[in-house]
Design an enzyme around this catalytic site. Structure first.
Site, short mmCIF file in Angstrom:
data_model
loop_
_atom_site.label_atom_id
_atom_site.label_comp_id
_atom_site.label_asym_id
_atom_site.label_seq_id
_atom_site.Cartn_x
_atom_site.Cartn_y
_atom_site.Cartn_z
N GLU A 29 0.21 9.83 7.92
CA GLU A 29 -0.68 10.39 6.87
C GLU A 29 -1.52 9.27 6.26
O GLU A 29 -2.74 9.39 6.11
CB GLU A 29 0.15 11.03 5.75
CG GLU A 29 0.81 12.34 6.08
CD GLU A 29 -0.21 13.47 6.20
OE1 GLU A 29 -1.16 13.51 5.40
OE2 GLU A 29 -0.03 14.29 7.11
N LYS A 47 -1.79 -3.97 -8.81
CA LYS A 47 -0.99 -4.71 -7.83
C LYS A 47 -1.36 -6.18 -7.87
O LYS A 47 -2.48 -6.55 -8.23
CB LYS A 47 -1.19 -4.14 -6.44
CG LYS A 47 -2.35 -4.71 -5.68
CD LYS A 47 -2.24 -4.45 -4.19
CE LYS A 47 -3.39 -5.13 -3.47
NZ LYS A 47 -3.69 -4.61 -2.17
N THR A 48 -0.39 -7.00 -7.52
CA THR A 48 -0.61 -8.44 -7.43
C THR A 48 0.35 -9.00 -6.38
O THR A 48 1.38 -8.41 -6.10
CB THR A 48 -0.39 -9.13 -8.80
OG1 THR A 48 -0.49 -10.54 -8.61
CG2 THR A 48 0.98 -8.84 -9.40
N HIS A 49 -0.04 -10.17 -5.83
CA HIS A 49 0.86 -10.84 -4.88
C HIS A 49 1.42 -12.13 -5.48
O HIS A 49 1.88 -13.00 -4.76
CB HIS A 49 0.10 -11.17 -3.60
CG HIS A 49 -0.35 -9.96 -2.83
ND1 HIS A 49 0.51 -8.94 -2.50
CD2 HIS A 49 -1.56 -9.62 -2.32
CE1 HIS A 49 -0.17 -8.02 -1.81
NE2 HIS A 49 -1.41 -8.40 -1.71
N ARG A 83 -0.86 -0.62 10.40
CA ARG A 83 -0.78 -1.03 11.80
C ARG A 83 0.35 -0.31 12.55
O ARG A 83 0.13 0.69 13.21
CB ARG A 83 -0.62 -2.57 11.83
CG ARG A 83 -0.91 -3.26 13.13
CD ARG A 83 -0.66 -4.76 12.99
NE ARG A 83 0.71 -5.06 12.60
CZ ARG A 83 1.71 -5.27 13.45
NH1 ARG A 83 1.49 -5.28 14.74
NH2 ARG A 83 2.94 -5.52 13.00
N ARG A 122 10.13 -7.49 2.04
CA ARG A 122 10.34 -7.12 3.44
C ARG A 122 10.83 -8.35 4.20
O ARG A 122 10.48 -9.48 3.81
CB ARG A 122 8.98 -6.66 4.00
CG ARG A 122 8.98 -6.15 5.40
CD ARG A 122 7.56 -5.81 5.84
NE ARG A 122 7.54 -5.03 7.06
CZ ARG A 122 6.45 -4.74 7.75
NH1 ARG A 122 5.28 -5.15 7.30
NH2 ARG A 122 6.52 -4.03 8.85
N GLY A 180 3.95 -0.21 11.09
CA GLY A 180 4.86 0.34 10.08
C GLY A 180 6.30 0.48 10.55
O GLY A 180 6.95 1.47 10.24
N THR A 187 0.83 -1.20 0.00
CA THR A 187 0.00 0.00 0.00
C THR A 187 0.87 1.26 0.00
O THR A 187 0.60 2.23 -0.72
CB THR A 187 -0.95 -0.02 1.23
OG1 THR A 187 -1.47 -1.35 1.36
CG2 THR A 187 -2.08 0.97 1.09
#
Ligand code: A3P
Ligand SMILES: C[C@]12CC[C@@H]3c4ccc(OS(=O)(=O)O)cc4CC[C@H]3[C@@H]1CCC2=O
Length: 296
Positions: free
Chosen positions: A232, A107-109, A258, A131, A260, A53
């Site tokens: 933000e 977007k895709t996963h 949540r 990540r 971050g 996101t």
């Protein structure tokens, strides 16, 4: 005897090409596989809960030359459709994209081998955000509790066991990351690490701007950085998914945006679980040259 909680766990999921996925997505898989890309599509790929996101909002702003008003015109899942997402009464990613004017951002996963062939044939620009596995496991644990049609993930150690063995939507984090890392030298693919974004967001924004063929003026970079700050985005109804009904995403349990941070895993892994995870990680990743930071 089959453990009844394990049976329930799989009830909402199905497999596509051996990878666990939400049942409704699998039902319409032909539409995903035959999806027709356009050469100017920009594809954002992540393993779930890796900063999709955040990166999406940055990329959207780059494509709109930093015009924040354009971001606030609609919620992020309408501006950047989720390719494989299908839920009868809520979302249909393929339909949204087919009806969308170019240039499209989506977007895709999907792991590398499941990305529809058309994106490769059309040489679309692809941004892969990843990540570290421990923070991704934690974030997914909360995500499971938030998505009403996902099963109860059980205790954190129980969930980590499923995560380590790829028995979660989109399968193994390890295989996902490795599959995309193999594309790192493909000029159409840009690899970005969430931890690098946390450490120096300006540097990563400049990389993204250049990759997308634009000029990284100081003004543009600054606008993007300010608009996509954690707080933000957490307060912004166009990015925080609060417009989605509680029956679908229940943010009373935990917010979509949540904490971050890098290193939240330390608040969830016991010493023993961490040691077990590290052994498994080494077995899976020993041949991979990609190194993650689990603290910054
Ligand atoms: N602007 C931002 N800065 C830093 N982290 C952000 C962010 N927006 C979202 N995130 C974090 O990205 C994760 C969600 O990723 P995705 O968008 O792929 O689902 C969440 O992690 P946490 O659950 O660890 O807080 C969320 O808090
Ligand atoms: C369709 C779905 C609700 C939306 C769920 C979803 C939302 C956002 C996602 O993006 S990100 O990884 O956080 O960037 C991913 C998902 C995946 C699951 C989606 C849910 C399946 C069941 C349901 O109601």
């Amino acid at each position: 005897m089959m453990d009844p909680s394990k049976y329930d766990y799989r009830e909402n999921f199905d497999k596509v090409h051996g990878i666990l996925m939400y049942k409704d997505f699998v039902k319409y898989w032909d539409d995903v596989e035959t999806f027709q890309a356009r050469p100017d599509d920009i594809v954002i790929v992540t393993y779930p809960r890796s900063g999709t996101t955040w990166a999406s909002e940055i990329i959207y702003l780059i494509c709109k030359d930093g015009d924040v008003e354009k971001c606030n015109e609609d919620v992020i899942f309408n501006r950047i459709p989720f390719l494989e997402c299908r839920k009868e009464t809520f979302l249909n990613g393929v339909k949204q994209l087919n009806e969308m004017a170019s240039p499209r951002i989506l977007k895709t996963h999907l792991p590398r081998e499941l990305l529809p062939a058309s994106f490769w044939e059309k040489n679309c620009k692809i941004v892969y955000i990843c990540r570290n596995a421990k923070d991704v496991a934690v974030s997914n644990y909360y995500f499971f509790q938030m998505i009403n049609s996902y099963p109860d993930p059980g205790s954190f150690p129980e969930f980590v066991e499923e995560f380590m063995h790829g028995e979660v939507p989109y399968g193994s984090w390890f295989k996902h990351v490795i599959s995309w890392w193999e594309e790192r030298n493909n000029p159409h693919v840009l690899f970005i690490l969430y931890e690098d974004m946390k450490e120096d967001i300006r540097k990563e924004v400049v990389k993204l701007i250049r990759f997308l063929g634009r000029k990284p003026s100081e003004e543009l970079v600054e606008k993007i950085v300010q608009h996509t700050l954690f707080q933000e985005m957490k307060n912004n109804p166009c990015t925080n998914y609060t417009t989605v009904p509680d029956e679908i995403i229940n943010q009373k349990v935990t917010p979509f945006i949540r904490k971050g941070i890098t290193g939240d895993w330390k608040n969830h892994f016991t010493v023993a679980l961490n040691e077990r995870f590290d052994v498994h990680y080494e077995q899976q990743m020993n041949k991979c040259t990609l190194k993650f930071r689990t603290e910054i």
